[in-house]
Enzyme design. Structure first.
Site, PDB file in Angstrom:
ATOM      1  NE  ARG A 110      -4.245  -1.329  -0.102  1.00 23.23           N
ATOM      2  CZ  ARG A 110      -4.363  -2.312  -0.996  1.00 23.23           C
ATOM      3  NH1 ARG A 110      -3.362  -2.587  -1.821  1.00 23.23           N
ATOM      4  NH2 ARG A 110      -5.460  -3.019  -1.079  1.00 23.23           N
ATOM      5  CD  GLU A 141      -2.930   3.344  -5.532  1.00 24.60           C
ATOM      6  OE1 GLU A 141      -3.933   2.815  -6.024  1.00 24.60           O
ATOM      7  OE2 GLU A 141      -1.998   2.705  -5.019  1.00 24.60           O
ATOM      8  CG  HIS A 181      -2.983  -0.573  -7.273  1.00 21.48           C
ATOM      9  ND1 HIS A 181      -3.483   0.071  -6.164  1.00 21.48           N
ATOM     10  CD2 HIS A 181      -2.922  -1.890  -6.940  1.00 21.48           C
ATOM     11  CE1 HIS A 181      -3.727  -0.829  -5.208  1.00 21.48           C
ATOM     12  NE2 HIS A 181      -3.383  -2.018  -5.661  1.00 21.48           N
TER      13      HIS A 181
HETATM   14  C1  DGY Z   1      -5.724  -5.819  -3.441  1.00 24.23           C
HETATM   15  O1  DGY Z   1      -6.410  -6.785  -3.769  1.00 24.23           O
HETATM   16  O2  DGY Z   1      -5.691  -5.408  -2.292  1.00 24.23           O
HETATM   17  C2  DGY Z   1      -4.877  -5.176  -4.489  1.00 24.23           C
HETATM   18  O3  DGY Z   1      -4.324  -3.996  -4.089  1.00 24.23           O
HETATM   19  C3  DGY Z   1      -5.608  -5.048  -5.804  1.00 24.23           C
HETATM   20  O4  DGY Z   1      -5.562  -6.299  -6.343  1.00 24.23           O
END
Ligand code: DGY
Length: 326
Positions: free
Chosen positions: A245, A274, A292
């Site tokens: 993250r 983001e 992402h």
């Molecule tokens: C998640 O699933 O948490 C990712 O960041 C997106 O696939």
């Protein structure tokens, strides 16, 4: 079950055709045809109108949404493994179940961590930009030299499924030595599978890593875990990879460290705000920036949708939801 009795379900974004079809054949589903993000007011309205909402990582399922007066929703079936965008405490307080999609995106995300690791160490982004912009003058022995990864130490922060799959690839595929930090030490067989060595102090791990790959969840506990002070303790040749993250890294501090060559490079797939990327990062050559894409394979995104669907099926059948997180 009559058509009218089918539970009403909202998907906040478009999914793959197969996953949408599965749910549409079984439930009264509303698709977000324009595939645009929903704001808090729209999500609050959805809380009143549906039995389940299937949001994803970009939807703010916060206390204001979960506490909507007169809410009908009983399940938040998240499309994604990370759920730091959902206020789990508020969901519990409101008696709303939350589920996620573990397992199915492990390989795709680990692949992407390795992609970033290699792109950043081998200066692939710089090379591609040079070539496309017509600046490549031909082969020469000292052209765009990166760093080899074989025999180097991959430090991993957080040692869940994706981290383990990344460690496995790095060790068995690229001959890297794996060290990791996590809140708990992993069982011996997991360590043995990729010869991972536990380091009980995150600062010690950061200092010894040639490549540091972040795999911890987002949230208050990990906010700016990688800050100016920790960046200053890294090797000047070190590379950071973040597929976890964005909030785990202080982007402003990272940009300063990269600009001053205090560390060699970074590979990022996730960002603090983001889709906004810190402007100081965008101008730097020694950072690879992906939008992402961790789980973005057709197979994986279908599997994620079907995993949400399984949670929805179990919930409305009154059975235990395996991926329940709250
Ligand atoms: C998640 O699933 O948490 C990712 O960041 C997106 O696939």
């Amino acid at each position: 079950m009559t058509a009218a009795a089918k539970p009403k379900i909202l998907l906040t974004r478009r999914w793959t055709e197969e996953a949408e079809r599965y749910l549409c054949e079984r439930y009264d589903v509303t698709l977000n045809e324009r595939d645009v993000p929903m704001d808090v007011a729209a999500l609050q309205q959805a809380m009143r109108d549906y039995d389940a909402i299937c949001p994803t990582v970009t939807d703010p399922i916060n206390a204001a949404v979960l506490g909507t007066p007169g809410a009908r929703v009983k399940l938040i079936g998240n499309f994604g493994v990370g759920f730091n965008h959902i206020d789990v405490a508020a969901a519990k307080a409101a008696g709303i179940m939350v589920s996620n999609t573990p397992d199915v995106l492990t390989d795709a995300t680990a692949d992407l961590a390795i992609l970033l690791l290699l792109m950043a160490t081998r200066r692939a982004g710089e090379g591609e930009r040079e070539l496309r912009e017509g600046r490549w003058t031909g082969w020469r022995p000292t052209h765009l030299m990166g760093q080899s990864v074989s025999g180097k130490t991959l430090g991993i922060v957080g040692f869940g499924r994706i981290a383990q799959a990344t460690a496995h690839r790095a060790h068995h595929g690229f001959g890297m030595q794996v060290a990791y930090y996590g809140r708990r030490r992993a069982p011996a067989e997991i360590e043995a599978a990729c010869k991972a060595r536990y380091v009980g102090d995150v600062d010690a791990l950061i200092a010894e890593s040639d490549v540091l790959s972040l795999h911890c969840p987002g949230g208050a506990e990990t906010h700016h875990l990688i800050n100016a002070e920790r960046l200053s303790k890294m090797k000047p040749t070190a590379v950071i990879v973040n597929t976890a993250r964005g909030t785990v890294v202080d982007e402003a501090a990272l940009a300063v460290a990269l600009k001053a060559n205090r560390i060699a490079a970074a590979g990022l797939d996730v960002y603090e705000r983001e889709p906004v990327v810190h402007p100081d990062l965008v101008g730097l050559d020694n950072v690879v920036l992906l939008p992402h894409l961790g789980s973005a394979t057709r197979e994986t995104r279908t599997a994620m949708g079907l995993r949400v669907a399984r949670n929805v099926d179990l919930f409305f059948a009154g059975q235990p939801v395996q991926d329940k997180v709250a």
